[in-house]
Scaffold this motif. Structure first.
Motif, PDB file in Angstrom:
ATOM      1  N   GLY A  91     -23.234   4.725  -2.947  1.00 33.87           N
ATOM      2  CA  GLY A  91     -22.264   5.785  -2.714  1.00 33.87           C
ATOM      3  C   GLY A  91     -21.324   6.075  -3.863  1.00 33.87           C
ATOM      4  N   ARG A  92     -21.490   5.409  -4.982  1.00 40.04           N
ATOM      5  CA  ARG A  92     -20.573   5.597  -6.113  1.00 40.04           C
ATOM      6  C   ARG A  92     -21.021   6.706  -7.069  1.00 40.04           C
ATOM      7  NH1 ARG A  92     -16.577   2.495  -6.867  1.00 40.04           N
ATOM      8  NH2 ARG A  92     -16.535   2.860  -9.114  1.00 40.04           N
ATOM      9  N   VAL A  93     -22.309   6.995  -7.106  1.00 43.23           N
ATOM     10  CA  VAL A  93     -22.853   7.937  -8.086  1.00 43.23           C
ATOM     11  C   VAL A  93     -23.623   9.036  -7.373  1.00 43.23           C
ATOM     12  CG1 VAL A  93     -24.414   8.186 -10.061  1.00 43.23           C
ATOM     13  CG2 VAL A  93     -23.032   6.116  -9.828  1.00 43.23           C
ATOM     14  N   ALA A  94     -23.409  10.265  -7.836  1.00 46.70           N
ATOM     15  CA  ALA A  94     -24.200  11.409  -7.365  1.00 46.70           C
ATOM     16  C   ALA A  94     -24.925  12.001  -8.560  1.00 46.70           C
ATOM     17  CB  ALA A  94     -23.309  12.463  -6.728  1.00 46.70           C
ATOM     18  N   ALA A  95     -26.046  12.624  -8.282  1.00 53.12           N
ATOM     19  CA  ALA A  95     -26.791  13.360  -9.301  1.00 53.12           C
ATOM     20  C   ALA A  95     -26.930  14.795  -8.804  1.00 53.12           C
ATOM     21  CB  ALA A  95     -28.165  12.748  -9.525  1.00 53.12           C
ATOM     22  N   SER A  96     -26.852  15.729  -9.734  1.00 52.65           N
ATOM     23  CA  SER A  96     -27.074  17.139  -9.389  1.00 52.65           C
ATOM     24  C   SER A  96     -28.075  17.729 -10.355  1.00 52.65           C
ATOM     25  CB  SER A  96     -25.757  17.928  -9.427  1.00 52.65           C
ATOM     26  OG  SER A  96     -25.174  17.880 -10.714  1.00 52.65           O
ATOM     27  N   GLY A  97     -28.957  18.555  -9.816  1.00 58.19           N
ATOM     28  CA  GLY A  97     -29.949  19.253 -10.636  1.00 58.19           C
ATOM     29  C   GLY A  97     -29.724  20.738 -10.507  1.00 58.19           C
ATOM     30  N   GLY A  98     -29.934  21.458 -11.607  1.00 58.52           N
ATOM     31  CA  GLY A  98     -29.610  22.871 -11.571  1.00 58.52           C
ATOM     32  C   GLY A  98     -30.658  23.806 -12.125  1.00 58.52           C
ATOM     33  N   ASP A  99     -30.354  25.087 -11.953  1.00 59.91           N
ATOM     34  CA  ASP A  99     -31.213  26.148 -12.480  1.00 59.91           C
ATOM     35  C   ASP A  99     -31.300  26.093 -14.001  1.00 59.91           C
ATOM     36  OD1 ASP A  99     -31.888  27.215 -10.020  1.00 59.91           O
ATOM     37  OD2 ASP A  99     -30.242  28.659 -10.019  1.00 59.91           O
ATOM     38  N   ASP A 100     -30.339  25.427 -14.635  1.00 63.33           N
ATOM     39  CA  ASP A 100     -30.330  25.298 -16.097  1.00 63.33           C
ATOM     40  C   ASP A 100     -31.298  24.221 -16.589  1.00 63.33           C
ATOM     41  OD1 ASP A 100     -28.935  23.073 -15.191  1.00 63.33           O
ATOM     42  OD2 ASP A 100     -27.043  23.626 -16.144  1.00 63.33           O
ATOM     43  N   GLY A 101     -32.014  23.547 -15.675  1.00 59.52           N
ATOM     44  CA  GLY A 101     -32.967  22.513 -16.055  1.00 59.52           C
ATOM     45  C   GLY A 101     -32.317  21.175 -16.363  1.00 59.52           C
ATOM     46  N   LYS A 102     -31.026  21.062 -16.136  1.00 54.37           N
ATOM     47  CA  LYS A 102     -30.298  19.826 -16.444  1.00 54.37           C
ATOM     48  C   LYS A 102     -30.052  18.998 -15.189  1.00 54.37           C
ATOM     49  CE  LYS A 102     -27.807  21.861 -20.317  1.00 54.37           C
ATOM     50  NZ  LYS A 102     -26.483  22.182 -20.867  1.00 54.37           N
ATOM     51  N   VAL A 103     -29.868  17.704 -15.418  1.00 54.14           N
ATOM     52  CA  VAL A 103     -29.466  16.764 -14.374  1.00 54.14           C
ATOM     53  C   VAL A 103     -28.177  16.110 -14.850  1.00 54.14           C
ATOM     54  CG1 VAL A 103     -30.068  14.679 -13.106  1.00 54.14           C
ATOM     55  CG2 VAL A 103     -31.857  16.332 -13.679  1.00 54.14           C
ATOM     56  N   PHE A 104     -27.175  16.096 -13.975  1.00 56.13           N
ATOM     57  CA  PHE A 104     -25.906  15.448 -14.278  1.00 56.13           C
ATOM     58  C   PHE A 104     -25.713  14.257 -13.353  1.00 56.13           C
ATOM     59  CE2 PHE A 104     -25.142  19.621 -16.001  1.00 56.13           C
ATOM     60  CZ  PHE A 104     -24.314  19.396 -17.093  1.00 56.13           C
ATOM     61  N   LEU A 105     -25.080  13.212 -13.872  1.00 55.50           N
ATOM     62  CA  LEU A 105     -24.657  12.072 -13.066  1.00 55.50           C
ATOM     63  C   LEU A 105     -23.142  12.101 -12.977  1.00 55.50           C
ATOM     64  CD1 LEU A 105     -26.771   9.017 -14.261  1.00 55.50           C
ATOM     65  CD2 LEU A 105     -27.004  10.333 -12.177  1.00 55.50           C
ATOM     66  N   TRP A 106     -22.629  11.857 -11.762  1.00 59.96           N
ATOM     67  CA  TRP A 106     -21.193  11.948 -11.498  1.00 59.96           C
ATOM     68  C   TRP A 106     -20.686  10.653 -10.872  1.00 59.96           C
ATOM     69  CZ3 TRP A 106     -19.669  16.409 -13.584  1.00 59.96           C
ATOM     70  CH2 TRP A 106     -20.571  17.476 -13.623  1.00 59.96           C
ATOM     71  N   ASP A 107     -19.531  10.200 -11.311  1.00 61.96           N
ATOM     72  CA  ASP A 107     -18.839   9.061 -10.710  1.00 61.96           C
ATOM     73  C   ASP A 107     -17.981   9.624  -9.587  1.00 61.96           C
ATOM     74  OD1 ASP A 107     -16.720   7.191 -10.132  1.00 61.96           O
ATOM     75  OD2 ASP A 107     -17.238   6.142 -11.983  1.00 61.96           O
ATOM     76  N   LEU A 108     -18.364   9.372  -8.345  1.00 56.52           N
ATOM     77  CA  LEU A 108     -17.661   9.972  -7.215  1.00 56.52           C
ATOM     78  C   LEU A 108     -16.237   9.435  -7.039  1.00 56.52           C
ATOM     79  CD1 LEU A 108     -20.539  10.280  -4.603  1.00 56.52           C
ATOM     80  CD2 LEU A 108     -19.600  12.045  -6.100  1.00 56.52           C
ATOM     81  N   PRO A 109     -16.002   8.114  -7.073  1.00 58.98           N
ATOM     82  CA  PRO A 109     -14.620   7.647  -6.893  1.00 58.98           C
ATOM     83  C   PRO A 109     -13.666   8.081  -8.009  1.00 58.98           C
ATOM     84  CG  PRO A 109     -16.164   5.840  -6.536  1.00 58.98           C
ATOM     85  CD  PRO A 109     -16.943   6.998  -7.073  1.00 58.98           C
ATOM     86  N   GLU A 110     -14.174   8.108  -9.238  1.00 57.63           N
ATOM     87  CA  GLU A 110     -13.316   8.454 -10.385  1.00 57.63           C
ATOM     88  C   GLU A 110     -13.255   9.954 -10.656  1.00 57.63           C
ATOM     89  OE1 GLU A 110     -11.413   6.248 -12.035  1.00 57.63           O
ATOM     90  OE2 GLU A 110     -12.132   4.758 -10.603  1.00 57.63           O
ATOM     91  N   GLY A 111     -14.216  10.701 -10.121  1.00 54.41           N
ATOM     92  CA  GLY A 111     -14.215  12.148 -10.316  1.00 54.41           C
ATOM     93  C   GLY A 111     -14.556  12.592 -11.717  1.00 54.41           C
ATOM     94  N   ARG A 112     -15.485  11.884 -12.371  1.00 51.29           N
ATOM     95  CA  ARG A 112     -15.833  12.252 -13.753  1.00 51.29           C
ATOM     96  C   ARG A 112     -17.343  12.261 -13.969  1.00 51.29           C
ATOM     97  NH1 ARG A 112     -16.949   7.688 -16.927  1.00 51.29           N
ATOM     98  NH2 ARG A 112     -16.665   5.766 -15.753  1.00 51.29           N
TER      99      ARG A 112
END
Length: 179
Positions: free
Chosen positions: A77-98
């Motif tokens: 539950g600490r990390v989220a990943a998002s994939g987009g129309d731009d072909g990129k994948v981002f990893l996000w720190d959910l508790p820290e918001g970065r």
């Protein structure tokens, strides 16, 4: 254009909560493992985190150049990943918001499916470019280049899942009716 997400009661047949704040349509949703948080991705290029009890927005993540198509949340539950129309994948720190990292220049078309391994150490991404990329997300260096890439013959990869023991990745493909 609605730009909202809803939480529905399956036995009562009406929405329990409306999540408002996106500027464009919501394209994907994912529950957090603790079931108290909802993540939404939108054509407005944001990933938003919502408190299910209050309906309030907890965080907004920005970074995609185009709409967010898919979301995965690590089992811890600490990390989220998002994939987009731009072909990129981002990893996000959910508790820290970065932002933790960005995987770019691998998929040439929208990323439409993501899944974390059960231990959270690997992430798999599927794309409209007919490819699957396997990432080691335990280390920052693992974000630069996929561990492995797989290719379908000519069909976009729209569904991906790890087995509970992280031994296999199952993929599904999307075909339009009549194709």
């Amino acid at each position: 254009m609605d730009a909202t997400a809803m939480l529905w009661s399956t036995h009562r047949g009406y929405p329990l909560r409306l999540f408002e704040g996106h500027k464009k349509d919501v394209a994907c949703v994912r529950f957090h493992p603790n079931c108290n948080v909802l993540a939404t991705g939108s054509d407005d290029r944001t990933l938003r985190i919502w408190d299910l009890r209050s309906g309030e927005r907890a965080r907004v993540f920005r970074g995609h150049g185009e709409g967010v198509r898919c979301i995965a949340i690590a089992p811890n539950g600490r990390v989220a990943a998002s994939g987009g129309d731009d072909g990129k994948v981002f990893l996000w720190d959910l508790p820290e918001g970065r932002k933790l990292g960005e995987m770019e220049f691998v998929h040439s078309k929208p990323v439409i499916s993501l899944d974390f391994s059960d231990d959270g150490g690997m992430l798999v991404s599927g794309s409209m470019d007919c490819s699957i990329s396997l990432w080691d997300v335990r280390r920052q260096e693992g974000l630069a280049t996929p561990l492995r890439r797989f290719f379908t013959k000519n069909v976009p990869v729209s569904f991906l899942r790890f087995t509970p023991r992280n031994l296999l990745i199952a993929s599904g493909v999307f075909r339009f009716a009549g194709s």
